[in-house]
Design a protein around this motif. Sequence first.
Motif, mmCIF file in Angstrom:
data_model
loop_
_atom_site.group_PDB
_atom_site.id
_atom_site.type_symbol
_atom_site.label_atom_id
_atom_site.label_comp_id
_atom_site.label_asym_id
_atom_site.label_seq_id
_atom_site.Cartn_x
_atom_site.Cartn_y
_atom_site.Cartn_z
ATOM 1 N N GLY A 42 -22.896 -0.256 7.861
ATOM 2 C CA GLY A 42 -23.110 1.122 8.271
ATOM 3 C C GLY A 42 -22.227 1.568 9.408
ATOM 4 N N GLU A 43 -21.498 0.646 10.006
ATOM 5 C CA GLU A 43 -20.654 0.974 11.153
ATOM 6 C C GLU A 43 -19.328 1.577 10.704
ATOM 7 O OE1 GLU A 43 -18.332 -1.544 14.691
ATOM 8 O OE2 GLU A 43 -20.014 -2.445 13.601
ATOM 9 N N ASN A 44 -18.845 2.550 11.459
ATOM 10 C CA ASN A 44 -17.500 3.076 11.234
ATOM 11 C C ASN A 44 -16.544 2.180 12.032
ATOM 12 O OD1 ASN A 44 -15.351 4.689 10.474
ATOM 13 N ND2 ASN A 44 -15.656 6.140 12.149
ATOM 14 N N ALA A 45 -16.078 1.128 11.380
ATOM 15 C CA ALA A 45 -15.370 0.056 12.070
ATOM 16 C C ALA A 45 -13.867 0.301 12.106
ATOM 17 C CB ALA A 45 -15.654 -1.279 11.374
ATOM 18 N N GLU A 46 -13.242 -0.257 13.127
ATOM 19 C CA GLU A 46 -11.789 -0.212 13.215
ATOM 20 C C GLU A 46 -11.231 -1.524 12.673
ATOM 21 O OE1 GLU A 46 -8.571 1.387 16.425
ATOM 22 O OE2 GLU A 46 -9.823 -0.301 17.111
ATOM 23 N N LEU A 47 -10.446 -1.421 11.610
ATOM 24 C CA LEU A 47 -9.865 -2.578 10.964
ATOM 25 C C LEU A 47 -8.347 -2.526 11.074
ATOM 26 C CD1 LEU A 47 -11.995 -2.645 7.675
ATOM 27 C CD2 LEU A 47 -12.355 -4.022 9.730
ATOM 28 N N TRP A 48 -7.733 -3.673 10.829
ATOM 29 C CA TRP A 48 -6.276 -3.782 10.866
ATOM 30 C C TRP A 48 -5.814 -4.494 9.608
ATOM 31 C CZ3 TRP A 48 -3.140 -8.297 11.296
ATOM 32 C CH2 TRP A 48 -1.789 -8.062 11.627
ATOM 33 N N ALA A 49 -4.732 -4.008 9.011
ATOM 34 C CA ALA A 49 -4.163 -4.642 7.816
ATOM 35 C C ALA A 49 -2.747 -5.097 8.111
ATOM 36 C CB ALA A 49 -4.165 -3.659 6.646
ATOM 37 N N ASP A 50 -2.485 -6.369 7.893
ATOM 38 C CA ASP A 50 -1.152 -6.947 8.069
ATOM 39 C C ASP A 50 -0.324 -6.601 6.831
ATOM 40 O OD1 ASP A 50 1.090 -8.506 8.424
ATOM 41 O OD2 ASP A 50 -0.016 -10.302 9.038
ATOM 42 N N VAL A 51 0.753 -5.853 7.015
ATOM 43 C CA VAL A 51 1.540 -5.410 5.854
ATOM 44 C C VAL A 51 2.765 -6.280 5.606
ATOM 45 C CG1 VAL A 51 0.756 -3.045 6.170
ATOM 46 C CG2 VAL A 51 2.916 -3.763 7.208
ATOM 47 N N ARG A 52 2.953 -7.337 6.384
ATOM 48 C CA ARG A 52 4.131 -8.183 6.203
ATOM 49 C C ARG A 52 4.113 -8.904 4.856
ATOM 50 N NH1 ARG A 52 3.827 -11.651 11.596
ATOM 51 N NH2 ARG A 52 1.616 -11.461 11.017
ATOM 52 N N THR A 53 2.930 -9.142 4.332
ATOM 53 C CA THR A 53 2.829 -9.858 3.055
ATOM 54 C C THR A 53 2.265 -8.979 1.945
ATOM 55 O OG1 THR A 53 0.681 -10.722 3.770
ATOM 56 C CG2 THR A 53 2.596 -12.129 4.120
ATOM 57 N N MET A 54 2.288 -7.674 2.126
ATOM 58 C CA MET A 54 1.803 -6.792 1.064
ATOM 59 C C MET A 54 2.776 -6.820 -0.108
ATOM 60 S SD MET A 54 2.576 -2.898 2.328
ATOM 61 C CE MET A 54 4.245 -2.339 2.737
ATOM 62 N N HIS A 55 2.258 -6.446 -1.275
ATOM 63 C CA HIS A 55 3.072 -6.376 -2.483
ATOM 64 C C HIS A 55 3.112 -4.933 -2.959
ATOM 65 C CE1 HIS A 55 3.225 -10.790 -3.015
ATOM 66 N NE2 HIS A 55 2.034 -10.750 -2.468
ATOM 67 N N VAL A 56 4.233 -4.550 -3.566
ATOM 68 C CA VAL A 56 4.407 -3.200 -4.074
ATOM 69 C C VAL A 56 4.785 -3.295 -5.550
ATOM 70 C CG1 VAL A 56 5.611 -1.007 -3.810
ATOM 71 C CG2 VAL A 56 5.184 -2.432 -1.796
ATOM 72 N N PHE A 57 4.069 -2.542 -6.396
ATOM 73 C CA PHE A 57 4.225 -2.651 -7.840
ATOM 74 C C PHE A 57 4.642 -1.319 -8.464
ATOM 75 C CE2 PHE A 57 1.009 -5.621 -6.346
ATOM 76 C CZ PHE A 57 1.394 -6.819 -6.925
ATOM 77 N N ASP A 58 5.377 -1.428 -9.547
ATOM 78 C CA ASP A 58 5.727 -0.259 -10.361
ATOM 79 C C ASP A 58 4.491 0.127 -11.169
ATOM 80 O OD1 ASP A 58 6.630 1.521 -12.281
ATOM 81 O OD2 ASP A 58 8.453 0.423 -12.726
ATOM 82 N N PRO A 59 3.975 1.349 -11.031
ATOM 83 C CA PRO A 59 2.753 1.722 -11.752
ATOM 84 C C PRO A 59 2.925 1.773 -13.267
ATOM 85 C CG PRO A 59 3.690 3.621 -10.623
ATOM 86 C CD PRO A 59 4.454 2.429 -10.158
ATOM 87 N N LYS A 60 4.149 1.884 -13.752
ATOM 88 C CA LYS A 60 4.374 1.958 -15.201
ATOM 89 C C LYS A 60 4.483 0.570 -15.824
ATOM 90 C CE LYS A 60 6.635 6.477 -15.058
ATOM 91 N NZ LYS A 60 7.891 7.234 -15.324
ATOM 92 N N SER A 61 5.349 -0.264 -15.277
ATOM 93 C CA SER A 61 5.567 -1.592 -15.859
ATOM 94 C C SER A 61 4.660 -2.659 -15.266
ATOM 95 C CB SER A 61 7.028 -2.012 -15.660
ATOM 96 O OG SER A 61 7.299 -2.232 -14.275
ATOM 97 N N GLY A 62 4.123 -2.394 -14.073
ATOM 98 C CA GLY A 62 3.329 -3.400 -13.376
ATOM 99 C C GLY A 62 4.171 -4.420 -12.644
ATOM 100 N N GLN A 63 5.477 -4.337 -12.723
ATOM 101 C CA GLN A 63 6.378 -5.313 -12.098
ATOM 102 C C GLN A 63 6.237 -5.291 -10.578
ATOM 103 O OE1 GLN A 63 10.479 -4.458 -12.847
ATOM 104 N NE2 GLN A 63 11.254 -6.043 -11.465
ATOM 105 N N ASN A 64 6.294 -6.492 -9.983
ATOM 106 C CA ASN A 64 6.245 -6.614 -8.532
ATOM 107 C C ASN A 64 7.626 -6.286 -7.973
ATOM 108 O OD1 ASN A 64 5.900 -7.309 -5.856
ATOM 109 N ND2 ASN A 64 4.796 -9.206 -6.291
ATOM 110 N N LEU A 65 7.713 -5.163 -7.282
ATOM 111 C CA LEU A 65 8.996 -4.691 -6.765
ATOM 112 C C LEU A 65 9.370 -5.343 -5.444
ATOM 113 C CD1 LEU A 65 8.361 -0.894 -7.428
ATOM 114 C CD2 LEU A 65 9.646 -2.477 -8.875
ATOM 115 N N SER A 66 8.436 -6.019 -4.811
ATOM 116 C CA SER A 66 8.662 -6.533 -3.462
ATOM 117 C C SER A 66 9.042 -8.007 -3.440
ATOM 118 C CB SER A 66 7.398 -6.331 -2.618
ATOM 119 O OG SER A 66 6.255 -6.842 -3.277
ATOM 120 N N LEU A 67 9.292 -8.602 -4.618
ATOM 121 C CA LEU A 67 9.522 -10.037 -4.639
ATOM 122 C C LEU A 67 10.855 -10.455 -4.057
ATOM 123 C CD1 LEU A 67 8.107 -11.555 -7.936
ATOM 124 C CD2 LEU A 67 7.308 -11.824 -5.597
ATOM 125 N N GLU A 68 11.932 -9.809 -4.478
ATOM 126 C CA GLU A 68 13.238 -10.325 -4.114
ATOM 127 C C GLU A 68 14.065 -9.322 -3.309
ATOM 128 O OE1 GLU A 68 14.260 -13.364 -4.643
ATOM 129 O OE2 GLU A 68 12.433 -13.908 -5.704
#
Length: 404
Positions: free
Chosen positions: A367-393
């Motif tokens: 129930g708390e409105n909490a402050e969170l943090w997300a580390d984006v150094r290891t996030m992945h980004v994908f093509d919504p059409k093909s599903g391919q991982n664009l962030s690999l190489e």
Amino acid sequence: MAEIVLDNVTKRYPDGALAVDKFSMDIADGEFVILVGPSGCGKSTTLNMIAGLEDITEGELRIAGRVVNNKSPKDRDIAMVFQSYALYPHMTVRQNMGFALKLAKTPQATIDEKVNEAARILDLTQHLDRRPANLSGGQRQRVAMGRAIVRDPAVFLMDEPLSNLDAKLRVQTRTEVSRLQRRLGTTMVYVTHDQTEAMTLGDRLAVMRTGLLQQIGSPHELYESPLNLFVAGFIGSPAMNFMAGTLAEGSLQTAIGNLPLTPALRQALERANVGRQVIVGIRPENFEDASLVKPELRGHGVTFHATIEVVESMGSDVFVYFTQESGLSAGVDQLADLAEDSGKADTGASDETVTARLDAATQIREGENAELWADVRTMHVFDPKSGQNLSLETETGTPAAAAT
């Protein structure tokens, strides 16, 4: 040597249904390979083609260098352990384990020697004169494995052998299977729907979806570098969180804020030329209670607020769940398959629930409105059409999302 080579192996049924399409994989002698994927993906059919229980429509299967497409199961030097124990209830453990050797007219002294050795390996010596009805589920499964071991095959095939066991016994028996394979050094192909089981057992995993092989690699490779949305969402527990992202001015606009892009990732996305709309994937363990994040790390991620709906304390860490507007299209096939496999598609559960795995020291409450943090150094980004991982190489071959 008992290497297995599947070369464009295909299974098509008479009604035209395609169960497995052009499956290719080289399995080394002594390797422990896991075929993993949701129900209906073709993993058991692939195993049955290796065993000779299913005919191969196209392609070539070689075991120890011999083409075995038209060989009967008994001529392939394999032993199979099924999901059901398939033990003869009127026979003792000793008789069950030695039955195949008896049918092969093996001398009784040899049968006794092999059964006693297998029983010693599987800790079944004290149960040899008992019948299956007097054994626990885990003991019955070990008897089934013992029946395979005494044949001393070139290849072990296992089709979801632990699925009938309760959770605690599955963990225990999983350890026994891993120890057994390493001790025997026999090539093993193991089918499971449970990705946790797959990650902890196999040397390499082959992830399947709708009859197609998606990716082959070590558990670490599949976890760190999934080739597409499906592999990213299937491998990892809890599963990766997905949300829509819009590329704008060197960052990614998402429901949890503007995520900064490393130069390498930005260049990778520009080379991919997929447009402004992408799908962002962040694993639960890349979130943290913002109050516990060291100041020098904050710049590597984004801080945001969320209303916490559920808190689950696991002792070593805490899982929190909150809902965000994901902005994802319902038409993304790979996400739809993941939702169906997880049960969301059937239950109507929201696909916008985000799972965050936090340090056990967090004081965040429901129930708390909490402050969170997300580390984006290891996030992945994908093509919504093909599903391919664009962030690999990146251009240098370094994972773009991890580049600093």
